[in-house]
Write an enzyme that holds these catalytic residues in place. Sequence first.
Site: not given
Length: 295
Positions: A54, A98, A121
């Site tokens: 990412k 994460q 997200d």
Amino acid sequence: MSAKIISGTEIAKQIREELKQEVAELKAKHGVVPGLVTILVGENPASVSYVTAKQRTAHDLGFHSVQDTQPEDISEEDLLALIEKYNNDPDIHGILVQLPLPRQIDESKVLYAISPDKDVDGFHPVNVGKMVIGERCFLPCTPHGILEMLIRSGVETSGAEVVVVGRSNIVGKPIANLMLQKRDGGNATVTICHTRTKDTAFHTKRADILIVAAGRPKVITADMVKDGVVVIDVGVNRIGQTPEGKAILCGDVDFDAIKEKAAAITPVPGGVGPMTITMLMKNTVQAAKQFAGLA
Ligand code: NAP
């Protein structure tokens, strides 16, 4: 007849080129640089590799990218304070924590602490709620990626029978919902299967578009699909490793057999996977534009 292969790698590359150009323009015309922080707790190897990918992508696109690694034993209070710091940082437009998190931390509490305006997200209930009622919001990355793949591959979703196998909050439920919306890539008739479904094959055989996110290697076999189906295989299963120690991956569908019946199919790897990171970047650009009053 062998199916058309829908390459997530190629479509993701195309979207990243578009984003790169958009980021350069934002910077040149408005002095806006999209900022993304990825917060990693501990050193779980899979999480480290996801976060690295990412960060690399964010950097390649010209973002301001921050990698914040915290010790495995960080307290929930300290992690929440860290998120609050980034919520108030004007150079950061997207916050990604994460998952999974260590046991001492309540995952929901952490995800709900992220400002919905920086929730790239798309997991915050405010964004989930807006998605369900069809308002503009940050869409969760994997379902958003699937939608883009279908649209950019010219797959007609309007009026199609879509069957989704899996009902998780990150893939199954949101993709079923998106395909139901009155919008591009939507207007489908949607069925969702899960482990309590009585006869999954009965449903999958009816599908014009079959989306599988079960997390079970090759659980969908050729006898479970009809000729001409479009198959989106979300599953990523590690089924072994090469002598060099590289993971051997397979999806949730029996790719080799189904590609002889399907009209189109996504491979694993190289299908949905590359799209997920790309949509995270797209959401971060959107967040930066919104923050600057440009969207
Ligand atoms: P998950 O939370 O484990 O959910 C799996 C779902 O599949 C559950 O709803 C389960 O039903 C259902 N299911 C399992 N076996 C089934 C069967 N035999 N028949 C019908 N339904 C079945 O998984 P997830 O997070 O959605 O992920 C699914 C897969 O996608 C995994 O392999 C994951 O690694 C992959 N994934 C890939 C990406 C990407 O970017 N490529 C992103 C996210 C996930 P119940 O609810 O009844 O248990």
